[in-house]
Structure formats: structure tokens, C-alpha cells
Design a protein around this motif. Structure first.
Motif, PDB file in Angstrom:
ATOM      1  N   ALA A 135       0.846  -1.210   0.000  1.00  0.00           N
ATOM      2  CA  ALA A 135       0.000   0.000   0.000  1.00  0.00           C
ATOM      3  C   ALA A 135       0.873   1.249   0.000  1.00  0.00           C
ATOM      4  CB  ALA A 135      -0.912   0.001   1.224  1.00  0.00           C
ATOM      5  N   HIS A 136       0.528   2.166  -0.866  1.00  0.00           N
ATOM      6  CA  HIS A 136       1.250   3.440  -0.908  1.00  0.00           C
ATOM      7  C   HIS A 136       0.898   4.280   0.317  1.00  0.00           C
ATOM      8  CE1 HIS A 136       2.410   7.497  -2.304  1.00  0.00           C
ATOM      9  NE2 HIS A 136       3.423   6.822  -2.801  1.00  0.00           N
ATOM     10  N   ASN A 137       1.799   5.191   0.665  1.00  0.00           N
ATOM     11  CA  ASN A 137       1.610   6.097   1.812  1.00  0.00           C
ATOM     12  C   ASN A 137       0.319   6.912   1.739  1.00  0.00           C
ATOM     13  OD1 ASN A 137       3.984   5.502   3.223  1.00  0.00           O
ATOM     14  ND2 ASN A 137       5.197   6.847   1.906  1.00  0.00           N
ATOM     15  N   ASP A 159       6.693   4.342  -0.096  1.00  0.00           N
ATOM     16  CA  ASP A 159       6.632   5.086  -1.359  1.00  0.00           C
ATOM     17  C   ASP A 159       6.769   4.099  -2.517  1.00  0.00           C
ATOM     18  OD1 ASP A 159       9.349   4.528  -1.666  1.00  0.00           O
ATOM     19  OD2 ASP A 159      10.016   6.538  -1.179  1.00  0.00           O
ATOM     20  N   SER A 160       6.633   4.619  -3.734  1.00  0.00           N
ATOM     21  CA  SER A 160       6.518   3.715  -4.883  1.00  0.00           C
ATOM     22  C   SER A 160       7.796   2.899  -5.107  1.00  0.00           C
ATOM     23  CB  SER A 160       6.169   4.508  -6.130  1.00  0.00           C
ATOM     24  OG  SER A 160       7.171   5.446  -6.427  1.00  0.00           O
ATOM     25  N   LEU A 161       8.948   3.495  -4.863  1.00  0.00           N
ATOM     26  CA  LEU A 161      10.197   2.771  -5.114  1.00  0.00           C
ATOM     27  C   LEU A 161      10.390   1.656  -4.083  1.00  0.00           C
ATOM     28  CD1 LEU A 161      12.812   2.446  -6.725  1.00  0.00           C
ATOM     29  CD2 LEU A 161      13.869   4.133  -5.219  1.00  0.00           C
ATOM     30  N   THR A 195      13.233   9.822  -7.789  1.00  0.00           N
ATOM     31  CA  THR A 195      12.081   9.992  -6.899  1.00  0.00           C
ATOM     32  C   THR A 195      12.267  11.335  -6.207  1.00  0.00           C
ATOM     33  OG1 THR A 195      13.142   9.054  -4.953  1.00  0.00           O
ATOM     34  CG2 THR A 195      12.077   7.497  -6.442  1.00  0.00           C
ATOM     35  N   SER A 196      11.263  11.741  -5.422  1.00  0.00           N
ATOM     36  CA  SER A 196      11.421  13.037  -4.758  1.00  0.00           C
ATOM     37  C   SER A 196      12.504  12.975  -3.682  1.00  0.00           C
ATOM     38  CB  SER A 196      10.089  13.532  -4.197  1.00  0.00           C
ATOM     39  OG  SER A 196       9.432  12.491  -3.550  1.00  0.00           O
ATOM     40  N   SER A 197      12.845  11.758  -3.222  1.00  0.00           N
ATOM     41  CA  SER A 197      13.882  11.690  -2.180  1.00  0.00           C
ATOM     42  C   SER A 197      15.292  11.684  -2.762  1.00  0.00           C
ATOM     43  CB  SER A 197      13.667  10.468  -1.285  1.00  0.00           C
ATOM     44  OG  SER A 197      13.806   9.303  -2.051  1.00  0.00           O
ATOM     45  N   MET A 244       6.854  19.930   3.922  1.00  0.00           N
ATOM     46  CA  MET A 244       6.213  20.116   2.622  1.00  0.00           C
ATOM     47  C   MET A 244       6.780  19.129   1.588  1.00  0.00           C
ATOM     48  SD  MET A 244       6.546  23.808   0.847  1.00  0.00           S
ATOM     49  CE  MET A 244       5.260  24.339  -0.269  1.00  0.00           C
ATOM     50  N   HIS A 245       5.919  18.672   0.677  1.00  0.00           N
ATOM     51  CA  HIS A 245       6.357  17.801  -0.423  1.00  0.00           C
ATOM     52  C   HIS A 245       6.719  18.672  -1.628  1.00  0.00           C
ATOM     53  CE1 HIS A 245       6.198  14.694  -3.534  1.00  0.00           C
ATOM     54  NE2 HIS A 245       6.385  13.838  -2.554  1.00  0.00           N
ATOM     55  N   PRO A 246       7.765  18.303  -2.388  1.00  0.00           N
ATOM     56  CA  PRO A 246       8.159  19.173  -3.515  1.00  0.00           C
ATOM     57  C   PRO A 246       7.187  19.205  -4.693  1.00  0.00           C
ATOM     58  CG  PRO A 246       9.568  17.234  -3.412  1.00  0.00           C
ATOM     59  CD  PRO A 246       8.731  17.212  -2.184  1.00  0.00           C
ATOM     60  N   SER A 255      10.242  13.931   0.630  1.00  0.00           N
ATOM     61  CA  SER A 255       9.387  12.930  -0.025  1.00  0.00           C
ATOM     62  C   SER A 255       8.399  12.371   1.007  1.00  0.00           C
ATOM     63  CB  SER A 255      10.268  11.791  -0.535  1.00  0.00           C
ATOM     64  OG  SER A 255      10.824  11.104   0.580  1.00  0.00           O
ATOM     65  N   THR A 256       7.499  11.500   0.565  1.00  0.00           N
ATOM     66  CA  THR A 256       6.527  10.952   1.533  1.00  0.00           C
ATOM     67  C   THR A 256       7.236  10.163   2.640  1.00  0.00           C
ATOM     68  OG1 THR A 256       6.123   9.000   0.140  1.00  0.00           O
ATOM     69  CG2 THR A 256       4.610  10.847  -0.116  1.00  0.00           C
ATOM     70  N   GLU A 257       8.170   9.294   2.240  1.00  0.00           N
ATOM     71  CA  GLU A 257       8.888   8.522   3.268  1.00  0.00           C
ATOM     72  C   GLU A 257       9.689   9.459   4.170  1.00  0.00           C
ATOM     73  OE1 GLU A 257       7.279   5.408   3.348  1.00  0.00           O
ATOM     74  OE2 GLU A 257       9.234   4.964   4.238  1.00  0.00           O
TER      75      GLU A 257
END
Ligand code: CIZ
Length: 306
Positions: free
Chosen positions: A24-26, A41-43, A129-131, A198-200, A217-219
Motif C-alpha cells: 500500500a502506498h503512503n 513510497d513507490s520505489l 524519486t522526490s527523495s 512540505m512535499h516538492p 518525499s513521503t517517506e
């Protein structure tokens, strides 16, 4: 027993019988997170999918995420409970428009955010990814022109951060677009004691990054809130993450910037549909091997950098 619990128990039984894993995604619904083997997260989820011994992966997320899992694990059965669970951001660039853009910038390096289709990844040089986007951009030789797809806010953030020659595709996530400067300022005034994370992908990133204690990122957001000594946080991303944070850091107080930052596509994955998915082995997400083979290259390059 209430209906939700009953359905959750039924899914857990069925999952065992089918030798399946539920990812399950965040941003998923709380009741879906409850029955997941892994939340992330997706990765991270695609990597878990590749490592599991289970033959069946039920991916509770949006389509590009299940595709990424299928790219990593072509021999497994990857299911998405609702085939309409697409991603507004990923759908903002097609492979044809990317190829046209590339032809206008010969020699440029294409960096694609993970929120993109397998076909678009297959036409890219690096994934990110955003991270890890900052590290990926820094790994590209300084003299190279970069085409960044498809998120304009993450692209602009990276351009500001690195000063690199980055051309940015004008895509955006409809849920993060609803996080406006006004809503951020209002929340900060309501909770002056809270840290703002904040998320980018946020639509107001350029204006509001000066207010942010962290851009993650979410994580990264989940980890930061859990580990920070502070008690109160304002969260600038899709609201599903609040369920995830409450799960790992129940003692923290979390306030969404706005309840409107809601992804209805993510939330299409309901318990009923997960049960049907496991009963009927629907809906299967596959990526043709010629596309998957090409898409693995930018993903692999990203993994080598990080
Ligand atoms: O990679 C993901 O799961 C997304 C879409 C965002 C993030 O920050 O984790």
C-alpha cells in the motif's frame, strides 16, 4: 464484528490462500493500510515486490506504481484493485510528446520523475524519486542540458537548488496543486507552534519554501515527523499520509495544510475491490518486455547513484 473488520479478515485469509502480498502506498486509505504487508513510497514498494517470494502482488496505489513493480518483477502477477486508479501527473506527458521535446533538444539528458508511465521511462536517461532527485541531477555532468519531466514544481525546485540548465515540463499533480500559499499561511497562523513539512510536488512550492522547515518525499516526511522532538506538524502533501503518520507516530499532532489535497484515484482502492482483486486475479498490470527492458535502464542508473 463490524463490516470493515470482517472484510479485512476475509482479505487476509484469501491473501494467505493465494500466496499474495499486499503493498500500500503512503497515500492509501487507513483501512487499506491496516491490511498491507508493506506501506511506503513507490520505489520501496517496487523493491519489496521484487524481493518477495509471493507469486501475486496486490498493489494498492496508482497505475504507474504497479507498472514499476511489474518492471522489477516481470515473472510475478501484479494486480491493481481498480484499473481506473491512474495518476494525473503521469498522464501529463505522453511518449510522443516526450520524443518531440527530445528532438528539439538533441543531446539533452532526460530525467523522469517516477510518476511517469513505463513507456515514458523507456525514453528517459535517468529516473528519480522526490527523495533522490537532487543526487541524480548532481550526478549528471555539469555541461549537459537536462529535460526534467513531468512535474514542474519538483523541476523548478531542483533548478533553484542546483543552478543547472534544466528545461521543465509543465505537468503537475492535481492534489498537490490544491495546496495554495493562502492555505499554507492560514494553517501556519492557526498552529504557530507546529513545524511545516512540505512535499516538492506542492503547487505553491516556490512561494512557500521559505516557510517550510523541511521539503521531503513521503517517506522522508513520515521519518522526519517520527524522529523530530517536536510534537506538532503541518503536513503539505496528499492527506492519506496522515493515516500513515498516525500509525508510526501516534503521539504526534498532525494538521493537513488542506483536506482538499485528496487524490481520488489513490482512494479508488477500497477493501471490496481488494477482495475482488484477490478472488478474480484482476486487474493484471503488465509491461511488454521490450518496454520494460528499456525502462529498467534509467531506474538502474538511479539506483546506482543512490
Ligand atoms: O514515489 C512516490 O511514492 C511518490 C509519488 C512520492 C513520494 O514522495 O514518495
Amino acid at each position: 464484528m463490524d463490516k470493515t473488520k470482517e472484510l479485512q479478515e476475509y482479505i487476509l485469509e484469501l491473501k494467505k490462500k493465494r500466496n499474495a502480498i499486499i503493498l500500500a502506498h503512503n497515500y492509501q486509505r487507513g483501512e487499506v493500510q491496516d491490511i498491507a504487508d508493506v506501506i511506503g513510497d513507490s520505489l520501496l514498494l517496487a523493491q519489496k515486490a521484487a524481493k518477495t517470494d509471493c507469486e501475486i502482488i496486490v498493489f494498492c496505489g496508482v497505475h504507474f506504481m504497479a507498472e514499476t513493480a511489474a518492471i522489477f518483477s516481470p515473472e510475478k502477477i501484479v494486480l491493481i484493485p481498480d484499473k481506473e486508479a491512474g495518476c494525473s501527473l503521469a498522464s501529463m506527458i505522453s511518449v510522443d510528446s516526450l520524443c518531440k521535446w527530445k528532438s528539439e533538444h538533441p543531446g539533452a539528458i532526460v530525467v523522469c520523475y517516477v510518476n511517469s508511465s513505463a513507456e515514458v521511462k523507456a525514453e528517459s536517461d535517468y529516473c528519480c524519486t522526490s527523495s533522490n532527485a537532487h543526487k541524480v541531477i548532481n550526478a549528471i555532468p555539469e555541461d549537459r542540458e537536462i529535460l526534467f519531466i513531468p512535474d514542474q514544481y519538483l523541476g523548478q525546485y531542483l533548478k533553484n537548488l542546483t543552478g543547472r540548465n534544466i528545461h521543465i515540463w509543465p505537468g503537475y499533480c492535481h492534489a498537490h496543486h490544491k495546496i495554495t500559499t493562502e492555505s499554507v499561511v492560514r494553517k501556519i497562523n492557526e498552529h504557530p507552534e507546529a513545524e511545516f513539512v512540505m512535499h516538492p510536488e506542492c503547487g505553491c512550492l516556490t512561494h512557500c519554501m521559505k516557510f517550510a522547515d523541511k521539503i521531503l518525499s513521503t517517506e522522508g516526511i513520515v521519518k522526519y515527523v517520527k524522529e523530530s522532538p517536536n510534537k506538532s506538524f503541518i503536513i503539505g502533501t496528499e492527506v492519506g499520509i496522515l493515516d500513515r503518520i498516525k500509525r508510526v507516530a501516534p503521539e504526534k499532532e498532525v494538521h493537513p495544510v488542506t483536506e482538499e489535497a485528496y487524490c481520488e484515484f489513490m482512494k479508488l482502492n477500497t477493501l471490496e475491490k481488494i477482495a475482488w482483486s484477490l478472488e478474480d486475479l484482476e486487474y493484471r498490470v503488465t509491461v511488454p518486455e521490450d518496454i520494460a527492458k528499456k525502462a529498467r535502464v534509467p531506474i538502474q542508473r538511479m539506483l546506482e547513484i543512490v
